[in-house]
Write an enzyme that holds these catalytic residues in place. Structure first.
Site, PDB file in Angstrom:
ATOM      1  N   SER A 210      47.994   2.226  62.349  1.00 18.21           N
ATOM      2  CA  SER A 210      46.694   2.668  62.835  1.00 18.21           C
ATOM      3  C   SER A 210      45.654   2.619  61.714  1.00 18.21           C
ATOM      4  CB  SER A 210      46.834   4.063  63.435  1.00 18.21           C
ATOM      5  OG  SER A 210      45.745   4.386  64.243  1.00 18.21           O
TER       6      SER A 210
ATOM      7  N   ASP B  14      47.907  -0.942  73.763  1.00 16.81           N
ATOM      8  CA  ASP B  14      47.771   0.165  72.814  1.00 16.81           C
ATOM      9  C   ASP B  14      46.511   0.954  73.156  1.00 16.81           C
ATOM     10  OD1 ASP B  14      47.067   1.713  70.454  1.00 16.81           O
ATOM     11  OD2 ASP B  14      48.449   0.446  69.319  1.00 16.81           O
TER      12      ASP B  14
ATOM     13  N   HIS C 247      51.070   3.426  71.221  1.00 23.26           N
ATOM     14  CA  HIS C 247      50.326   3.187  69.988  1.00 23.26           C
ATOM     15  C   HIS C 247      51.259   2.754  68.872  1.00 23.26           C
ATOM     16  CE1 HIS C 247      47.285   3.368  67.027  1.00 23.26           C
ATOM     17  NE2 HIS C 247      47.604   4.541  66.520  1.00 23.26           N
TER      18      HIS C 247
END
Length: 501
Positions: free
Chosen positions: A213, A442, A470
């Site tokens: 991320s 995602d 995710h």
């Protein structure tokens, strides 16, 4: 990782406040490693800290333009390589920004493949301002954070807009009052340089890294600044660095709407779906109705802690469950409780997990660090009309989560310091192959961002997962696991365009 609202991947909105004057630029937006010889000469003194882990600390310059002045202390943890085949260290960042790499390593180090653990120490660290770093970003009480998270992010009138402005200004003011000298120096530009000092302190000529991320932005920034120091970087759940804060907010909101559609499509196939057993469209309409009902009449809070389970906390709970497909059954239960019994307790608990709220009403500093890094990293509009227009555009593009994402970053409109550098593409010219991983549905980092980053990096290679949730690695998909592990051990990436199912 990356979290949502205050924990949205890059803070992502053009925040606007007519009463604000222009914020000064960060004085540390483009630090230089010159003058840091003593820092680069460090070696970490390791001590046993339980369960096979070793812990230590690292010192980095507070201000890279004056590297011999004050310093910041970063905690570091490692699980030593097993089997005597050590090649170096695999450095981890779980995202956020604001996620603790120390806690991530403690919880996840043994989930990495056996071949990886034989060859590499698994290393986590808390970036500057995060977790147990010193000094750290601490501005708000638990009660103040509670109030922020339950403030209505779908304002229906000027009074509700003013409430958002007031709570957001409070956040910025509190941070400016508590840690004014730290705020200009918590951005990704500095964190990337810290990571190169960490690489040297670990004794590695090249950085081997897994970032999830926001960790992909940190890793890409590192590669842009230190391309010749790249050994192997995995950037999982990627962020496109060339996007503006406005674009990121709207695209992320669309990502959450897309993930919600996938959940709804799966849910209506089952007899016990709380959103009905009709079409996906009708299920989404029922969810939207729940949000609207909670806006008018909050759900019951079985925790009895004084919080009002309004629309914003309902949305936060739903969003939290979208990060991992394994949480979908919990989301079904939570929605059934909310729809059938007007009970928002499970949704509240889901949201608490996402923003790291403890049972006693305290929080980790994840949300505060997230906001501080995000607000510094990118420029933000400060015109209230421009911001309202953005919220309207987001609502049209993502009816469920558009306003929620956009309005949640309002504190950046009052932030006392910002980096005025415009977003740009990262090319990392001269770096060895860099593996970018993207998941097609995602919620927090849309797949198109991974495509964008991989195409910008001169040595970028895209590895894709046709799936939900995710990030892709450590989720148990054999195709992803094999490709990532092989790359980290050997430096050889999979074929460009590989799609795992």
């Amino acid at each position: 990782m990356n979290k949502f609202r205050t924990v949205s991947v890059l803070a992502a909105a053009a925040i606007v406040v007519t009463a604000c004057t222009d914020a000064p630029k960060s004085t540390a937006s483009a630090p230089s490693p010159s003058g840091t010889a003593n820092m680069y000469a460090q070696r970490i003194s390791w001590r046993d800290c339980g369960n096979g882990f070793q812990c230590g600390t690292l010192q980095v310059p507070f201000d890279y333009s004056h590297p011999t002045g004050r310093f910041i202390t970063l905690p570091v943890i490692r699980l030593p390589a097993e089997g005597g085949q050590r090649k170096g260290s695999l450095v981890l960042n779980p995202g956020g920004p604001g996620g603790s790499g120390v806690e991530f390593a403690r919880s996840s180090a043994r989930q990495f493949g056996a071949d990886l653990r034989r060859n590499f120490d698994i290393v986590g660290f808390d970036p500057r301002g995060v977790g147990q770093s010193r000094p750290t970003v601490r501005c708000l009480t638990g009660k103040q954070l509670d109030k922020f998270f339950q403030t209505d992010t779908s304002p229906d009138d000027p009074a509700e807009v003013n409430a958002l402005v007031d709570i957001s200004k409070m956040w910025a003011d509190e941070c400016n009052n508590h840690i004014p000298t730290l705020l200009p120096y918590v951005g990704t530009a500095n964190a990337a340089h810290d990571m190169d000092i960490l690489r040297a302190a670990l004794g590695d000529q090249g950085l081997t890294y897994y970032g999830a991320s926001y960790g992909t932005y940190l890793g890409a920034y590192y590669a842009e600044e230190f391309p010749k120091h790249v050994r192997a970087l995995v950037l999982d759940g990627a962020i496109d660095p060339k996007l503006s804060a406005d674009d990121i907010n709207i695209e992320q909101a669309k990502g959450f709407d897309t993930a919600t559609k996938a959940f709804a499509a799966d849910c209506v196939k089952t007899k016990d779906c709380p959103l009905g057993t009709g079409s996906t469209k009708s299920a989404l309409a029922r969810l939207s109705q729940l949000f609207a009902q909670a806006d008018k009449k909050p759900l019951h809070n079985g925790l009895n802690d004084g919080r009002i389970v309004d629309e914003s906390l309902v949305e936060l709970g739903v969003a939290a469950a979208l990060y991992n497909k394994q949480t979908w059954p919990v989301l079904k239960f939570a929605l059934k409780s909310a729809i059938d019994n007007n009970d928002g307790t499970t949704l509240l608990r889901l949201g608490d997990l996402l923003v790291e709220r403890n049972k006693d009403g305290t929080y980790s500093n994840q949300s505060e660090a997230n906001m501080a890094v995000n607000c510094v990293d990118k420029p933000y509009e400060r015109d209230i009309n421009a911001w309202k227009n953005q919220a309207d555009r987001a609502k049209k593009a993502a009816p469920l989560f558009g306003q929620f994402v956009v309005w949640g970053t309002l504190p950046c409109g009052y932030w006392p310091v910002q980096d005025g550098t415009k977003p740009k593409a990262f090319t990392a010219e001269g770096a060895k192959p860099i593996l970018v991983v993207g998941t097609t549905r995602d919620p927090a980092t849309p797949y198109k961002w991974a495509q964008g980053l991989a195409s910008q990096l001169k040595s970028g290679v895209l590895l894709s997962l046709d799936g939900d949730g995710h990030t892709a690695y450590l989720q148990g998909n054999p195709c992803i696991t094999t490709a990532v592990d092989r790359y980290l051990v050997t430096g050889t990436p999979p074929r460009k365009g590989t799609m795992c199912h």
